[in-house]
Design a protein around this motif. Structure first.
Motif, PDB file in Angstrom:
ATOM      1  N   ALA A   1       4.048  -6.972  -8.491  1.00 54.81           N
ATOM      2  CA  ALA A   1       3.468  -6.837  -7.149  1.00 54.81           C
ATOM      3  C   ALA A   1       4.193  -5.765  -6.341  1.00 54.81           C
ATOM      4  O   ALA A   1       3.563  -4.946  -5.664  1.00 54.81           O
ATOM      5  CB  ALA A   1       3.520  -8.179  -6.417  1.00 54.81           C
ATOM      6  N   TRP A   2       5.506  -5.748  -6.408  1.00 53.67           N
ATOM      7  CA  TRP A   2       6.276  -4.765  -5.649  1.00 53.67           C
ATOM      8  C   TRP A   2       5.986  -3.351  -6.138  1.00 53.67           C
ATOM      9  O   TRP A   2       5.831  -2.425  -5.346  1.00 53.67           O
ATOM     10  CB  TRP A   2       7.769  -5.059  -5.761  1.00 53.67           C
ATOM     11  CG  TRP A   2       8.587  -4.194  -4.868  1.00 53.67           C
ATOM     12  CD1 TRP A   2       8.799  -4.357  -3.537  1.00 53.67           C
ATOM     13  CD2 TRP A   2       9.286  -3.000  -5.234  1.00 53.67           C
ATOM     14  NE1 TRP A   2       9.591  -3.345  -3.050  1.00 53.67           N
ATOM     15  CE2 TRP A   2       9.907  -2.494  -4.077  1.00 53.67           C
ATOM     16  CE3 TRP A   2       9.451  -2.311  -6.425  1.00 53.67           C
ATOM     17  CZ2 TRP A   2      10.670  -1.345  -4.077  1.00 53.67           C
ATOM     18  CZ3 TRP A   2      10.221  -1.161  -6.420  1.00 53.67           C
ATOM     19  CH2 TRP A   2      10.815  -0.691  -5.259  1.00 53.67           C
ATOM     20  N   SER A   3       5.880  -3.185  -7.447  1.00 50.30           N
ATOM     21  CA  SER A   3       5.636  -1.843  -7.988  1.00 50.30           C
ATOM     22  C   SER A   3       4.262  -1.315  -7.592  1.00 50.30           C
ATOM     23  O   SER A   3       4.061  -0.111  -7.512  1.00 50.30           O
ATOM     24  CB  SER A   3       5.772  -1.846  -9.507  1.00 50.30           C
ATOM     25  OG  SER A   3       4.678  -2.501 -10.109  1.00 50.30           O
ATOM     26  N   LYS A   4       3.329  -2.213  -7.347  1.00 52.67           N
ATOM     27  CA  LYS A   4       1.983  -1.791  -6.944  1.00 52.67           C
ATOM     28  C   LYS A   4       1.889  -1.509  -5.450  1.00 52.67           C
ATOM     29  O   LYS A   4       1.006  -0.778  -5.017  1.00 52.67           O
ATOM     30  CB  LYS A   4       0.965  -2.864  -7.328  1.00 52.67           C
ATOM     31  CG  LYS A   4       0.757  -2.958  -8.819  1.00 52.67           C
ATOM     32  CD  LYS A   4      -0.195  -4.072  -9.173  1.00 52.67           C
ATOM     33  CE  LYS A   4      -0.355  -4.167 -10.683  1.00 52.67           C
ATOM     34  NZ  LYS A   4      -1.165  -5.308 -11.076  1.00 52.67           N
ATOM     35  N   SER A   5       2.792  -2.072  -4.678  1.00 51.55           N
ATOM     36  CA  SER A   5       2.710  -1.905  -3.231  1.00 51.55           C
ATOM     37  C   SER A   5       3.456  -0.681  -2.727  1.00 51.55           C
ATOM     38  O   SER A   5       3.201  -0.217  -1.631  1.00 51.55           O
ATOM     39  CB  SER A   5       3.249  -3.150  -2.523  1.00 51.55           C
ATOM     40  OG  SER A   5       4.641  -3.262  -2.719  1.00 51.55           O
ATOM     41  N   ARG A   6       4.359  -0.162  -3.516  1.00 53.24           N
ATOM     42  CA  ARG A   6       5.184   0.972  -3.084  1.00 53.24           C
ATOM     43  C   ARG A   6       5.396   1.939  -4.237  1.00 53.24           C
ATOM     44  O   ARG A   6       5.289   1.579  -5.391  1.00 53.24           O
ATOM     45  CB  ARG A   6       6.559   0.483  -2.638  1.00 53.24           C
ATOM     46  CG  ARG A   6       6.504  -0.556  -1.592  1.00 53.24           C
ATOM     47  CD  ARG A   6       7.853  -1.122  -1.331  1.00 53.24           C
ATOM     48  NE  ARG A   6       7.660  -2.273  -0.453  1.00 53.24           N
ATOM     49  CZ  ARG A   6       8.582  -3.111  -0.143  1.00 53.24           C
ATOM     50  NH1 ARG A   6       9.778  -2.968  -0.619  1.00 53.24           N
ATOM     51  NH2 ARG A   6       8.335  -4.115   0.655  1.00 53.24           N
ATOM     52  N   ASN A   7       5.761   3.136  -3.879  1.00 51.61           N
ATOM     53  CA  ASN A   7       6.148   4.121  -4.875  1.00 51.61           C
ATOM     54  C   ASN A   7       7.671   4.171  -4.867  1.00 51.61           C
ATOM     55  O   ASN A   7       8.265   4.729  -3.954  1.00 51.61           O
ATOM     56  CB  ASN A   7       5.550   5.480  -4.532  1.00 51.61           C
ATOM     57  CG  ASN A   7       5.694   6.470  -5.655  1.00 51.61           C
ATOM     58  OD1 ASN A   7       6.221   6.150  -6.707  1.00 51.61           O
ATOM     59  ND2 ASN A   7       5.225   7.677  -5.428  1.00 51.61           N
ATOM     60  N   PRO A   8       8.324   3.575  -5.869  1.00 51.41           N
ATOM     61  CA  PRO A   8       9.781   3.475  -5.823  1.00 51.41           C
ATOM     62  C   PRO A   8      10.465   4.841  -5.915  1.00 51.41           C
ATOM     63  O   PRO A   8      10.068   5.684  -6.725  1.00 51.41           O
ATOM     64  CB  PRO A   8      10.118   2.619  -7.041  1.00 51.41           C
ATOM     65  CG  PRO A   8       8.956   2.721  -7.934  1.00 51.41           C
ATOM     66  CD  PRO A   8       7.762   2.994  -7.076  1.00 51.41           C
ATOM     67  N   PRO A   9      11.479   5.059  -5.097  1.00 52.95           N
ATOM     68  CA  PRO A   9      12.182   6.344  -5.119  1.00 52.95           C
ATOM     69  C   PRO A   9      12.935   6.589  -6.426  1.00 52.95           C
ATOM     70  O   PRO A   9      13.245   7.725  -6.745  1.00 52.95           O
ATOM     71  CB  PRO A   9      13.150   6.251  -3.938  1.00 52.95           C
ATOM     72  CG  PRO A   9      13.304   4.797  -3.670  1.00 52.95           C
ATOM     73  CD  PRO A   9      12.019   4.145  -4.104  1.00 52.95           C
TER      74      PRO A   9
END
Length: 104
Positions: free
Chosen positions: A9-17
């Protein structure tokens, strides 16, 4: 405890730096190859064949090698896959690529 649903879920909500490779390796290290495979298309293109091989997705690894017109890599994928690979699919890609490249 590894909460894979939260990672997904987290990976889909943001583009990780830091990119998606750490997510791939964490999931792979925990034995969750299916979730690890979902991160491969988001990873650096130069690593994708290697990552597909690590999760045992010989077909997609072969497709990338075919798209890159890399006969050597395609043969390497076929040999690494052994009997687990969709050999007819890889053989067809090899034959088609060999024909295309020899017809130049």
């Amino acid at each position: 405890i590894r909460d894979f649903s939260q990672i997904d879920a987290w990976s889909k909500s943001r583009n990780p730096p830091i990119g998606y490779e750490p997510f791939f390796y964490e999931c792979l290290g925990a034995g969750n190859t299916r979730l690890a495979a979902t991160f491969i298309p988001k990873c650096n293109p130069s690593n994708r064949v290697e990552f597909f091989l690590k999760v045992g997705d010989w077909g997609n690894a072969g497709k990338l090698a075919f798209a890159a017109k890399d006969i050597t890599l395609l043969e390497d994928i076929k040999s690494k896959a052994g009997s687990a690979a969709p050999s007819s699919e890889l053989d067809a890609m090899l034959a088609q690529l060999t024909t295309k490249l020899s017809g130049r």
